[in-house]
Design an enzyme around this catalytic site. Structure first.
Site, PDB file in Angstrom:
ATOM      1  N   GLY A  34       0.844  -1.192   0.000  1.00 35.24           N
ATOM      2  CA  GLY A  34       0.000   0.000   0.000  1.00 35.24           C
ATOM      3  C   GLY A  34       0.876   1.236   0.000  1.00 35.24           C
ATOM      4  O   GLY A  34       2.025   1.206  -0.460  1.00 35.24           O
ATOM      5  N   SER A  35       0.345   2.305   0.548  1.00 31.03           N
ATOM      6  CA  SER A  35       1.069   3.571   0.483  1.00 31.03           C
ATOM      7  C   SER A  35       2.232   3.600   1.484  1.00 31.03           C
ATOM      8  O   SER A  35       2.223   2.884   2.495  1.00 31.03           O
ATOM      9  CB  SER A  35       0.102   4.717   0.787  1.00 31.03           C
ATOM     10  OG  SER A  35      -0.374   4.579   2.104  1.00 31.03           O
ATOM     11  N   THR A  79       1.062   4.612   5.086  1.00 31.21           N
ATOM     12  CA  THR A  79       0.473   3.533   5.890  1.00 31.21           C
ATOM     13  C   THR A  79       1.534   2.507   6.276  1.00 31.21           C
ATOM     14  O   THR A  79       1.575   2.036   7.422  1.00 31.21           O
ATOM     15  CB  THR A  79      -0.674   2.847   5.105  1.00 31.21           C
ATOM     16  OG1 THR A  79      -1.617   3.835   4.709  1.00 31.21           O
ATOM     17  CG2 THR A  79      -1.371   1.805   5.946  1.00 31.21           C
ATOM     18  N   GLY A  80       2.400   2.166   5.335  1.00 26.00           N
ATOM     19  CA  GLY A  80       3.458   1.193   5.629  1.00 26.00           C
ATOM     20  C   GLY A  80       4.344   1.657   6.780  1.00 26.00           C
ATOM     21  O   GLY A  80       4.654   0.889   7.699  1.00 26.00           O
ATOM     22  N   CYS A 140       1.863   0.617  -8.777  1.00 33.06           N
ATOM     23  CA  CYS A 140       3.007   1.209  -8.070  1.00 33.06           C
ATOM     24  C   CYS A 140       4.254   1.267  -8.947  1.00 33.06           C
ATOM     25  O   CYS A 140       5.167   2.036  -8.668  1.00 33.06           O
ATOM     26  CB  CYS A 140       3.276   0.503  -6.755  1.00 33.06           C
ATOM     27  SG  CYS A 140       3.359  -1.261  -6.912  1.00 33.06           S
ATOM     28  N   GLU A 171       5.629  -3.377   1.044  1.00 31.54           N
ATOM     29  CA  GLU A 171       5.792  -3.030  -0.374  1.00 31.54           C
ATOM     30  C   GLU A 171       5.005  -1.749  -0.559  1.00 31.54           C
ATOM     31  O   GLU A 171       3.788  -1.735  -0.402  1.00 31.54           O
ATOM     32  CB  GLU A 171       5.260  -4.159  -1.249  1.00 31.54           C
ATOM     33  CG  GLU A 171       5.777  -4.094  -2.678  1.00 31.54           C
ATOM     34  CD  GLU A 171       5.007  -3.135  -3.555  1.00 31.54           C
ATOM     35  OE1 GLU A 171       5.490  -1.987  -3.763  1.00 31.54           O
ATOM     36  OE2 GLU A 171       3.926  -3.495  -4.016  1.00 31.54           O
TER      37      GLU A 171
HETATM   38  P1  ADP Z   1      -3.767   2.607  -1.208  1.00 34.93           P
HETATM   39  O1  ADP Z   1      -4.039   4.082  -1.269  1.00 34.93           O
HETATM   40  O2  ADP Z   1      -2.798   2.128  -2.208  1.00 34.93           O
HETATM   41  O3  ADP Z   1      -4.985   1.757  -1.082  1.00 34.93           O
HETATM   42  P2  ADP Z   1      -3.327   2.451   1.631  1.00 34.93           P
HETATM   43  O4  ADP Z   1      -2.016   2.410   2.327  1.00 34.93           O
HETATM   44  O5  ADP Z   1      -4.269   3.536   1.966  1.00 34.93           O
HETATM   45  O6  ADP Z   1      -2.930   2.429   0.114  1.00 34.93           O
HETATM   46  O7  ADP Z   1      -4.120   1.094   1.816  1.00 34.93           O
HETATM   47  C1  ADP Z   1      -3.512  -0.182   1.692  1.00 34.93           C
HETATM   48  C2  ADP Z   1      -4.178  -1.133   2.670  1.00 34.93           C
HETATM   49  O8  ADP Z   1      -3.857  -0.714   4.009  1.00 34.93           O
HETATM   50  C3  ADP Z   1      -5.708  -1.147   2.592  1.00 34.93           C
HETATM   51  O9  ADP Z   1      -6.174  -2.464   2.825  1.00 34.93           O
HETATM   52  C4  ADP Z   1      -6.106  -0.214   3.723  1.00 34.93           C
HETATM   53  O10 ADP Z   1      -7.408  -0.430   4.219  1.00 34.93           O
HETATM   54  C5  ADP Z   1      -5.058  -0.561   4.763  1.00 34.93           C
HETATM   55  N1  ADP Z   1      -4.833   0.486   5.770  1.00 34.93           N
HETATM   56  C6  ADP Z   1      -5.085   1.813   5.672  1.00 34.93           C
HETATM   57  N2  ADP Z   1      -4.725   2.456   6.816  1.00 34.93           N
HETATM   58  C7  ADP Z   1      -4.228   1.516   7.660  1.00 34.93           C
HETATM   59  C8  ADP Z   1      -3.663   1.529   8.979  1.00 34.93           C
HETATM   60  N3  ADP Z   1      -3.539   2.663   9.678  1.00 34.93           N
HETATM   61  N4  ADP Z   1      -3.226   0.386   9.507  1.00 34.93           N
HETATM   62  C9  ADP Z   1      -3.305  -0.781   8.805  1.00 34.93           C
HETATM   63  N5  ADP Z   1      -3.831  -0.879   7.565  1.00 34.93           N
HETATM   64  C10 ADP Z   1      -4.286   0.249   6.983  1.00 34.93           C
END
Ligand code: ADP
Length: 453
Positions: free
Chosen positions: A185-186, A189-190, A241, A207
């Site tokens: 994901g982003s 968040t990672g 990505c 990733e």
């Molecule tokens: P994208 O914008 O590429 O979807 P995100 O990082 O927002 O990237 O989301 C990737 C995944 O992480 C999704 O399943 C999302 O619901 C989850 N997510 C978002 N915020 C959190 C968090 N604070 N902790 C754990 N997982 C999260």
């Protein structure tokens, strides 16, 4: 993040079930686990149309891209089924892989079937149980995948679904029984997940995003470079990505390359994802499109110029963002510093080879990069000069093989790639066993161990 009671209870229940299922699953003979993985591959192939329809409906990918994703999933299922983690002799030890326990997999919406499968299938084969938090934008794809895993014979509990948004993911990574987190994901968040789990000694594999350069040298095949840049710039409607985001061209060929790019950008076919003629469909949500339009307008306000824009669809759509190529984007503009999931590319020139490598590296991200040149020396030097986990030489920045390691450098990843057998290092613990231990097949003759501390 404060987590509401229902979310916390659901997550606790899912982790309970996965933790309870763990010991029996870890004792399940490997051939039985492999048979389940193979059956899953067969079932996904049998349900290819249902998956393709669901992915198109949920996330708006082009139908051809959704069908490709289903095909990769079938391929990965059989690949992993044939290659579970295996022990091997190293000097006097037999080195084996032990499961970690409950693995949390948290995945995004843009590759809603293959990215998760690429994580949880090897984790399961290795004897872990899994709690999967799919994207809130793709719950039906996730439910179908889990139903087929169960039909393939995976015991109840071995893979639990935790449906919900960020709060669900957050509650999941905070559960003390989670032994490892596998996230895509982003970067924001990672990094937030890393900060939560690192103090507890939880294994984590991240990733994250990319701001991937395509570096075009003066001797490059400009038609090939332009084909690859536009194709990788609009891949998954600009929401992949590994999309090309930053075009860097030698100043001697800048005008010619812009002409090649402009021609291709203006002929990109917009439309609905299910129409086979469509090359660029609307983004996943109108909010995403709004953010993208704001980012482009902001860059233009700060002096950027539009070099090329693709046509809009016949029927206007709030979530549609045209392919856009901008020049003169300031170094500190958000388009330069943060990944934007949209078909928006920046264009800049460089003066010589050193300047090219310096500009390519001028980003906190390091996921993928493409280099276009006919010079053997430039091509030979490129990998060492690019801090990117994936380097494509005279190919699209988003071209990858499923068996090779996939993961970024710098802020794009934390050094635990997915892909092929490389993922086993992040979902198992290595154990070196000495003494009365049977040789795994294909081992060399053991020798005596040294004494060590
Ligand atoms: P994208 O914008 O590429 O979807 P995100 O990082 O927002 O990237 O989301 C990737 C995944 O992480 C999704 O399943 C999302 O619901 C989850 N997510 C978002 N915020 C959190 C968090 N604070 N902790 C754990 N997982 C999260």
């Amino acid at each position: 993040m404060t987590v509401d009671v229902d979310v916390a209870t659901e997550v606790t229940r899912a982790v309970d079930r996965a933790a309870t299922a763990g010991p029996a699953w870890a004792q399940t003979p490997m051939p039985d686990r492999q048979a389940i993985a193979h059956r899953f591959g067969v079932l996904v192939a049998d349900h290819a149309d249902a998956f393709t329809d669901t992915i198109v409906a949920e996330v708006g990918k082009l139908r051809t891209d959704a069908a490709d994703e289903v095909a990769w999933t079938v391929e990965s299922a059989h690949w992993y089924a044939d290659r579970p983690p295996h022990s091997r002799r190293v000097a006097g030890a037999v080195v084996g892989h032990r499961p970690l326990g409950v693995v949390a997999t948290i995945t995004p919406w843009n590759v809603p079937l293959h990215t998760p499968t690429w994580k949880w299938l090897p984790a399961l084969l290795a004897g872990n149980t899994v709690v999967w938090k799919p994207s809130e934008l793709a719950p039906r794809t996730a439910e179908l995948a889990v139903a087929l895993l169960r039909e393939a014979g995976l015991p109840e509990g071995a893979l639990q679904l935790a449906l919900g948004a960020g709060a669900t993911g957050s509650a999941l990574v905070d559960d003390p029984r989670v032994a490892a987190v596998h996230f895509t994901g982003s970067t924001a968040t990672g990094n937030a997940i890393a900060a939560r789990v690192a103090p507890r000694g939880v294994r984590y594999a991240l990733e994250m995003g990319g701001l991937n350069p395509a570096v075009v040298f003066a001797d490059a095949d400009l038609a090939l470079a332009a084909d690859c840049i536009v194709a990788a710039g609009i891949a998954l409607n600009g929401q992949k990505c590994t999309c090309t985001r930053r075009v860097l061209a030698h100043e001697a060929v800048a005008d010619e390359l812009v002409a090649e790019l402009t021609g291709r950008v203006s002929s990109v076919v917009p439309g609905e994802p299910s129409d086979p003629r469509t090359q660029l469909a609307p983004l996943v949500t109108t909010d995403a499109a709004h953010l993208a339009r704001q980012a482009v307008a902001g860059a233009i306000d700060r002096g950027a110029e539009t070099l090329a824009v693709s046509a809009g669809p016949d029927r206007p759509h709030d979530a549609f963002v045209p392919a856009t190529l901008l020049s003169g984007v300031a170094a500190d503009d958000p388009l330069r510093t943060r990944e934007l999931f949209a078909p928006v590319l920046t264009f800049d020139t460089f003066t010589d080879t050193e300047d090219a490598w310096r500009r390519a590296d001028a980003s906190d991200y390091g996921l993928s990069a493409a280099v276009f040149s006919r010079d053997d020396e430039v091509i030979a030097n490129a990998p060492a000069r690019l801090r990117a986990g994936v380097v494509n030489l005279n190919r699209r920045s988003d071209a990858v093989d499923l068996e090779a390691p996939f993961g970024g450098m710098k802020q794009s990843g934390n050094g635990h790639p997915e892909g092929g057998e490389f993922i086993y290092s992040s979902v198992t613990a290595l154990q070196a066993v000495y003494g009365q231990v049977a040789d795994p097949p294909g081992s060399s003759v053991p020798r005596e161990a040294h004494t060590s501390g």
